[in-house]
Enzyme design. Structure first.
Site, mmCIF file in Angstrom:
data_model
loop_
_atom_site.group_PDB
_atom_site.id
_atom_site.type_symbol
_atom_site.label_atom_id
_atom_site.label_comp_id
_atom_site.label_asym_id
_atom_site.label_seq_id
_atom_site.Cartn_x
_atom_site.Cartn_y
_atom_site.Cartn_z
ATOM 1 N N GLU A 360 0.825 -1.212 0.000
ATOM 2 C CA GLU A 360 0.000 0.000 0.000
ATOM 3 C C GLU A 360 0.860 1.264 0.000
ATOM 4 O OE1 GLU A 360 -2.227 0.941 3.551
ATOM 5 O OE2 GLU A 360 -3.952 1.602 2.385
ATOM 6 N N CYS A 502 -7.307 -7.406 11.470
ATOM 7 C CA CYS A 502 -5.869 -7.108 11.496
ATOM 8 C C CYS A 502 -5.143 -7.912 12.574
ATOM 9 C CB CYS A 502 -5.651 -5.629 11.749
ATOM 10 S SG CYS A 502 -6.490 -4.602 10.543
#
Lengths: 573, 427
Positions: A360, A502
């Site tokens: 990312e 996560c």
């Protein structure tokens, strides 16, 4: 119930369970290799062999069910010899560069070799696969020479994430686990989630190590500014040998300061910031007839998945950046200005539970500060390695608070770590913004937990807002099917690529569901313990909007905190 | 010595694809009878007949059938294993090309017995020319109402789909075969669960070899007592033998079980070709035992061949003349197995190649006594640790040849001249 005898011990066990399960219930350890408690039984490594009275063949304990009167020997001379002989075959194929392997000390094959007291030399001609190490991915290093063909990664990728980047090619001795058609990892649909790394027992799939870049930047005199993701404080102690779910935010900051990081910020702040922007975006879409359902975009693995498999539906993705990518430009603009630091001299680092964050931060959209917004993304595993390298005794460290001006984030930011957390955080804020009332009960239990699909409805001044939460890309694929069919009757959907969110991410210490559950409980406990539990109520959020951004969705916010998506469907060709 | 043609009764006598031709020779009478019987009666009949599988393992057929019958499920399958991959074996091809209806009839009888309505024939990829024959024969059988809906007006329905393999030997292993039909990589499954409870598409499945299925109709038509009178006590019935290698008359022959190997070689097949001597015989295909010339006075039935260290298997007899070298033969065997391993389990994937390499080393005159020990140890390990039969049986030719031809191996170690392996190793 059936009665069986294991190593002379009479046991009453449930009918139909495997010999391995029965043995474990009696505290008898049978060594395993391909077996993984969260996965399907594979029965291919042939290490967990046991002797069953009356049978000529040895049977794999992981797959063979017990039956009434069965007499089992788990450690007879015949069994020990066979296990060693099978292990010898694996070792004859495996590079023996353990001392400089990234998996050294965490390798299941290493443990097994020790356990089986494999002291004799290998009788066969060494034959290491002639394949090159594939370092093309931003996140994952694939070293096929080390693969032992347990196929756990294939299951994680294909069955769990429904992607199937890697699979078996060839047969017999030439069998190999590879991406199709000779592609490198970066040419595939791999979303960098790292779930394959999480299950690989050896050094065949490891996290791309970026720790050297940190040392280089330190050396060259850069100002090291770090943001620490919500879940990291819950898993870093585990990575350093403590119990799963041991929170250690204070010790973590101390350790990072010892390592030379100049500023250590709490990314709960940027999670709060994401809630502000994403929450207002949702309200705007609902009020002004925007594209619904809106879908979260904080998970880079999910975003790449959507761009690849559903490129026409990226308009459903919130344009709000992920917390990592919001913090990046905030550091190189707002913080740099405030502290009169030349942004060119800042090395912005994120500490993440995630391997996809490495991808990312290298996306071309992520340069809104005029620089690469986040320079380096480190996983929990890499940071733990740095702490070990520096000889820091993590267990005994004193606590240090996160640095200002971003201070302590909210409990809402904290729960980003778990599946359903973003949704719950958003609801806490959206509810109060729309109704102007104080939310009585902060806990939205409907969106918590590990169900494949979680749904809830919230009454916002007469408007019923319907939300859904999925985790794991198999479930994401399912819900996108509904979005495409127009039957996803929701306003807002949270998607996280990793099972459990996560906290189960690929950059964490090696996971299993038991650990993920303990971590999740810890996350919600930390939320309850925080003084502020709503994103819009923290001082840092109030200040940054007052001093810098204006209001949510302002031009400046749009420029720095929102992004666009691309079409990656060509990866499927 | 005369053949006893029960399974090959229609060979070259009828048009194989014509259901009418088959019916005129009494075909589908057994099915008509089976359709009026209870499933259990059919199984009991096969049990009384003592029929054992003809594909390799020699497992009692009625037991497999009983497992599949007892399994409670609305959907069950009958699968015909026509993936005849054992090197040198052609008997299933002969049956399928000369009398396919006898196999269909067997499948339909099996379906009635266990309560299945769908069958598959898994055809070896290397038999593409058999495919159209089967296709035409199935269509004609449907037209004659011997397959399809409401078979022979009984209300019972059963139909057959042909599925071609893709050229992997291991897909002849029943569970790898299921994986292949399901569209997956042809890799065997661990067992249990056995196919009778969880087989093709996870459903109870009865899988039989072509030849086994072809036995059903004659047994039902003539009764178990008739069948018991043929062959030997433990292995009633006839058996198709594929005789290949260095004999004068190679081919597929049908004899009662228990026929003497020596008689087959010398009386039926006219002895060793080109007047050479007999070195060895491998029974049961590449995965079979290799015996020496003094051991061939052997009744060929399931139990006797098992006692020799191998198995009757699919009934393939490879005759090897004395211009060959046994180590070279074993090397060739191992080359086959290592390239046909699916690569799933460690012992077969890794062990197969190491066995091959060690044997090559001996062929090259570079072997040592320690290598011999390693070979035995590895072969014995594979035999008891591999996931499926392929890994287990890779060891068989190695271990039996070592037992029966130890001195040949040792002469290679000693550096004696071997005319086949070709090198005069000297000192």
């Amino acid at each position: 119930m059936v009665t069986i005898h294991i190593d002379g011990q009479e046991l009453q066990v449930k009918k139909g369970i495997t010999i391995l399960e029965a043995a474990r219930s009696a505290n008898i350890k049978i060594p395993t290799l391909c077996y993984h408690e969260d996965q399907k039984i594979k029965s291919v490594c042939r290490i967990c062999l046991v002797e069953i009275e009356g049978q000529r063949l040895l049977q794999a304990a992981c797959s063979y069910p017990v039956s009434e009167g069965m007499v089992i020997k788990t450690a007879s001379p015949k069994v020990i010899k066979a296990r060693r002989n099978v292990l010898e075959l694996i070792l004859a194929r495996h590079p023996q560069d353990c001392l400089n392997c990234p998996k050294n000390g965490f390798c299941e094959l290493q443990d097994l070799t020790q356990e089986l007291h494999m002291k004799r030399p290998i009788r066969y001609q060494r034959d290491i696969r002639p394949h090159q190490v594939d370092e093309s991915s931003t996140s994952i290093v694939r070293d096929p020479t080390k693969c032992i063909l347990c196929t756990r990664c294939i299951e994680a990728c294909e069955d769990g994430q429904t992607i199937g980047v890697i699979g078996k090619e060839n047969r017999g001795f030439d069998t190999i686990v590879v991406p199709p058609y000779g592609k490198d990892m970066n040419e595939t649909v791999c979303v960098n989630c790292g779930q394959c790394v999480q299950v690989c027992p050896v050094g065949a799939l490891t996290i791309k190590d970026d720790t050297d870049k940190i040392y280089e930047n330190l050396d060259s005199g850069k100002i090291l500014v770090a943001q620490v993701a919500p879940s990291v404080r819950t898993t870093i102690a585990e990575a350093l040998g403590e119990a799963p779910g041991t929170p250690s935010a204070g010790r973590l900051v101390t350790a990072m300061k010892l390592l030379g990081f100049h500023y250590v910020f709490d990314a709960d702040f940027s999670a709060d910031l994401t809630i502000m922007e994403e929450g207002y975006e949702l309200l705007d879409r609902i009020k002004n007839g925007g594209v619904l359902p809106m879908i979260t975009s904080c998970c880079p693995a999910w975003v790449k998945f959507c761009e690849t498999y559903n490129p026409k539906y990226v308009k459903h993705l919130s344009t709000a950046k992920s917390p990592q990518q919001m913090f990046g430009p905030v550091i190189k603009t707002y913080f740099a200005e405030k502290h009169k630091i030349d942004p060119a001299n800042i090395c912005s680092i994120s500490i993440m539970p995630c391997t996809a964050k490495k991808f990312e931060c290298q996306r071309e959209e992520m340069n809104d500060s005029g620089y690469q917004d986040v320079d380096i993304s480190l996983t929990v595993q890499e940071l733990a390695n740095m702490i070990r390298e520096a000889g820091i005794n993590y267990a005994d460290l004193p606590e240090t608070p996160f640095d200002d001006p971003f201070g302590l984030g909210s409990g809402a930011g904290e729960i980003f770590a778990a599946t359903g957390g973003v949704m719950e955080a958003a609801l806490r804020t959206v509810y109060e913004v729309v109704t102007g009332k104080t939310l009585e009960k902060l806990d939205f239990h409907d969106v918590r937990g590990l169900d494949n699909l979680k749904e809830a409805e919230v009454d916002l001044n007469g408007t019923i807002v319907r939300v859904a939460v999925v985790h794991g890309l198999g479930n994401a694929r399912e819900i996108m099917r509904k979005v495409r069919a127009g039957t996803a009757n929701y306003h807002f959907i949270e998607v996280m690529a990793c099972p459990g969110g996560c906290i189960g991410g690929g950059g964490n210490p090696i996971r299993n569901w038991k650990k993920v559950k303990a971590r999740t409980e810890s996350v919600y406990q930390q939320d309850r313990d925080l003084p502020v539990r709503k994103s819009h109520e923290t001082d840092a959020i109030k200040t940054i909007y007052k001093e810098f951004l204006g209001e949510p969705l302002s031009d400046k916010a749009h420029h720095l905190l929102h992004t666009s998506y691309c079409n990656r469907q060509d990866l499927l060709r | 010595m005369e053949e006893m043609r029960i399974l090959l009764r229609n060979k070259d006598k009828i048009n194989p694809t014509s259901a009418q031709d088959y019916i005129q020779t009494g075909g589908y009478e057994a099915l008509r009878k089976a359709l009026s019987m209870d499933g259990q009666e059919i199984i009991d009949t096969l049990k009384a007949a003592g029929l054992r599988g003809r594909g390799g393992a020699g497992f009692p057929t009625h037991m497999k059938m009983q497992f599949a019958k007892n399994a409670e499920d609305d959907v069950k399958y009958v699968v015909c294993n026509a993936d005849e991959g054992e090197p040198g074996t052609n008997k299933d091809r002969v049956l399928l090309t000369t009398d396919p209806n006898s196999v269909f009839e067997g499948m339909a009888i099996a379906a009635k017995a266990i309560g299945a309505h769908k069958g598959f024939i898994y055809l070896r990829a290397e038999y593409p020319y058999v495919f159209p024959i089967l296709k035409e024969a199935i269509e004609n059988a449907r037209a004659a109402r011997c397959l399809g809906d409401d078979i022979l007006g009984s209300g019972f329905s059963f139909d057959i789909e042909i599925h071609s393999g893709a050229g992997a030997y291991v897909c002849g292993e029943e569970t790898a075969l299921f994986e292949s039909i399901e569209g997956h990589r042809g890799e065997p499954r661990y067992r249990p669960p056995f196919p009778g409870t969880k087989g093709l598409f996870g459903k109870p499945t009865l899988l039989n070899n072509v030849e086994t299925l072809a036995n059903f109709a004659p047994i039902l038509r003539n009764g178990p007592d008739w069948f018991r009178k043929i062959g030997s006590e433990g292995s009633p019935g006839t058996k198709l033998f594929t005789i290949c290698g260095n004999v004068n008359h190679r081919g597929v022959y049908e004899f009662p079980m228990g026929v003497n190997l020596k008689e087959i070689i010398y009386d039926v097949c006219g002895g060793i070709a080109e007047g050479k001597g007999l070195l060895a015989v491998q029974t049961g295909g590449s995965s079979g035992a290799i015996i020496n010339a003094t051991q061939i006075d052997l009744p060929l039935d399931i139990d006797h061949v098992s006692a020799s260290g191998g198995r009757l298997g699919c009934g393939t007899i490879l005759v090897i003349d004395d211009t060959n070298c046994i180590v070279d033969i074993v090397r060739n065997n191992l080359d086959f197995f290592r390239s046909e391993s699916c690569g799933q389990c460690t012992p077969c994937r890794e062990g197969g190649t190491h066995l091959y390499e060690l044997i090559c080393k001996i062929c090259d005159g570079k072997g040592t006594l320690r290598d011999m020990d390693t070979i035995v140890d590895l072969a014995n390990t594979m035999r008891i640790t591999a996931l499926c039969g392929l890994g287990h049986s890779t060891a068989v030719p190695v271990l039996t040849s070592l037992q029966n031809f130890r001195e040949v191996y040792e002469s290679h170690l000693d550096g004696d001249y071997c005319p086949v392996c070709g090198k005069d190793w000297g000192n």
